[in-house]
Design a protein around this motif. Structure first.
Motif: not given
Length: 184
Positions: A33-40, A43-49
Motif C-alpha cells: 500500500v505504501v508503494a502506491g503513495l504519491q509523496d516520496a 513513502r520513505q518514512i513508512f519504509r524506514n519504519f
C-alpha cells in the motif's frame, strides 16, 4: 483532503496499534500500500519504519511499545491526557469526542477511548476535510509535542510515524499550532 492523505491517516492508525502477531503479519500487505503513495517523503518514512521493525525482535518491539505508550504518561496515545491529565474534565472531553464521532456516523469498533491516537487517525482517514470541532483540534494539537518527546527518546521506532501524523494534521488543521499540551 486528498485520498492519499486519507490513506496515510489509515496507515498511521494501523501502524500505531500494539505490534502483536496479527499486526506483524499485516506489514507485508501494508508495504505494498505504501508503494502506491504519491509523496516520496511519506513513502520513505513508512519504509524506514518497516526497516526498523524488521531489524527488531518481535518481543523487543512489543516491550518498547508498552514501555513508552502504556507505562510512561508523557508518551500516552490518549490525547486528552496531554490536555487535561486525569482530571474530571477529561471524562467530559471523552464524552464530547464520542458524541462527535456518533454525529459523523463513526462507530467505535474497538474498546479504546475515543481520544486514542490510532482511533483519531482512523476517524480522520474517513473524513473528507478538516473538522470544525474545538476539542478535537485541541487534541490534534498535542500530537506534535508527543512526536518531539518520542524523537528525543533515543530514536523510538514510532517517532517518525507520529511526526508524519503531526505534520499531516498541521497541514489540515492550521489552528493546532496554537494549542499547547500539558506534559505529564
Amino acid at each position: 483532503m486528498s485520498q492519499d492523505d486519507q490513506l496515510v491517516y489509515k496507515l498511521l492508525a494501523v501502524l500505531l496499534e500494539y505490534p502483536d502477531a496479527a499486526w506483524q503479519a499485516a506489514l507485508v500487505d501494508l508495504d505494498q500500500v505504501v508503494a502506491g503513495l504519491q509523496d516520496a517523503d511519506q513513502r520513505q518514512i513508512f519504509r524506514n519504519f518497516f526497516s526498523q521493525v524488521a531489524a527488531t525482535a518481535p518481543d523487543q518491539l512489543e516491550q518498547a511499545y508498552t514501555a513508552a505508550f502504556d507505562l510512561d504518561p508523557a508518551f500516552s496515545l490518549n490525547l486528552t491526557y496531554h490536555l487535561l491529565g486525569d482530571s474530571e474534565d477529561r471524562g467530559k472531553a471523552l464524552a464530547a469526542l464520542l458524541r462527535l464521532y456518533c454525529r459523523q456516523g463513526f462507530e467505535l469498533a474497538e474498546r479504546q477511548l475515543p481520544d486514542y491516537l490510532p482511533l483519531v487517525f482512523e476517524f480522520l482517514s474517513l473524513s473528507s476535510g478538516p473538522q470544525e470541532h474545538a476539542l478535537l483540534n485541541s487534541c490534534l494539537g498535542t500530537i506534535a509535542p508527543l512526536a518531539e518527546r518520542l524523537e528525543k527518546k533515543q530514536q523510538h521506532v514510532h517517532a517518525g510515524l507520529v511526526r508524519l501524523g503531526a505534520d499531516l494534521v498541521q497541514r489540515h488543521t492550521p489552528s493546532t499550532t496554537a494549542h499547547q499540551s500539558k506534559e505529564p
